[in-house]
Design an enzyme around this catalytic site. Structure first.
Site, short mmCIF file in Angstrom:
data_model
loop_
_atom_site.label_atom_id
_atom_site.label_comp_id
_atom_site.label_asym_id
_atom_site.label_seq_id
_atom_site.Cartn_x
_atom_site.Cartn_y
_atom_site.Cartn_z
N ASP A 110 19.84 52.13 52.49
CA ASP A 110 20.21 51.97 53.90
C ASP A 110 21.54 52.63 54.23
OD1 ASP A 110 17.96 50.39 53.96
OD2 ASP A 110 18.95 48.62 54.79
N HIS A 255 22.19 50.55 49.17
CA HIS A 255 22.83 51.33 50.24
C HIS A 255 23.37 52.65 49.70
CE1 HIS A 255 22.78 47.23 51.85
NE2 HIS A 255 22.89 47.76 53.05
#
Length: 303
Positions: A110, A255
């Site tokens: 992400d 992430h």
């Protein structure tokens, strides 16, 4: 009416082609004269040197950019899209329910694209037998780093929507449409990919974003194993966070952007190695959903 515009070759490609033409022309002349003189041999070497000099870092970067642009234009013509089974359109997914218990896992990333980190993640995935991941990008980051977005898609990964601003507050339908539609449009403009996968920032499902996405038939993709890398745990802790909650058909949250992701980069090779030792193979979110859909159809046929 069509515009009659002449095609302009990129400078790097033109220089390289001229150099190659020189080499081919000399080779043809030498075929006609099977006994080349020492001067001709020296001339051949000099032409090769010129061709080699064209391959400077600057020229290579121009050539690389031209190839990416060409790929992007071709992808936009074809309209690259991800096949999502009908049962998952407008649905929320946290993991795949696989009746056979097949050991597959989906790695998702992400908040990118992000300078350095995204490319490091891509390099790690590539060096590990071309593992394919799913990248949920933030629109404003994609706008700032479009070349990284192109790299994600050109290397065979799936690109998906993570809103434009990555805000957590509540959204009315118009604001939600702006956050999601604008990001989807930019993904298409830059990469040629038409995404129908959405992940709400923070995993928040009740602030208007997920409702809008479901109404537009996006698959709202959550996760079953959270690395919690945004809290910057130690590398061993980050690895343990992923492994302890992972099961066949699982979705791992990590992430590649949004802050310091050096711990994630350090942990990723070990995470991959650990999964492989357990017999897992890696799939993208569309592949994972296709597997569950096939399983469910098989079960339905048996009834």
């Amino acid at each position: 009416m069509e515009n009659n515009k002449s095609f302009l070759w990129p400078e790097g490609i033109l220089i390289a082609l001229l150099a190659l033409c020189g080499v081919f022309s000399l080779a043809f002349m030498m075929l006609l004269r099977p006994n080349p003189s020492e001067a001709q041999i020296r001339q051949s070497i000099n032409v090769k040197d010129v061709a080699a000099n064209v391959g400077t870092q600057q020229q290579m970067e121009k050539l690389k950019a031209a190839m990416l642009t060409s790929w992007q234009q071709e992808a936009q013509k074809k309209g690259l899209s991800y096949a999502i089974p009908l049962r998952f359109q407008g649905a929320i997914v946290k993991a795949a329910k696989l009746t056979k218990g097949e050991k597959v896992i989906a790695l998702t990333f992400d908040d990118g694209p992000w300078p350095q980190t995204t490319e490091q993640v891509l390099d790690i995935l590539k060096s590990n037998n071309n593992i394919k991941g799913t990248f949920f990008v933030v629109g404003q980051n994609l706008k700032n780093y479009p070349e990284l977005g192109k790299q994600i898609v050109s290397q065979g990964h799936v690109i998906a929507n993570h809103t434009w601003h990555h805000w957590y507050h509540s959204f009315n339908p118009q604001a939600a449409a702006f956050e999601i539609d604008r990001t989807t449009d930019l993904i298409y403009q830059i990469t040629g990919a038409k995404t129908n996968l959405f992940r709400p920032p923070g995993g928040i499902l009740h602030n208007g974003l997920a409702a809008y996405a479901k109404g537009q038939k996006y698959t709202v993709v959550m996760w079953s194993a959270d690395s919690i890398d945004y809290k910057l745990p130690t590398v061993p802790k980050l690895i343990d966070n992923v492994i302890k909650d992972s099961k066949p058909g699982g979705i791992v949250l990590m992430h590649d952007g949004g802050g310091n992701r050096s711990k994630t980069v350090q942990a990723l090779p070990e995470i991959i190695s650990n999964f492989r030792k357990q017999g897992y193979r890696f799939v993208t979110i569309p592949e994972l959903l296709e597997m569950e859909d096939a399983d469910q159809k098989l079960l339905a046929n048996k009834k």
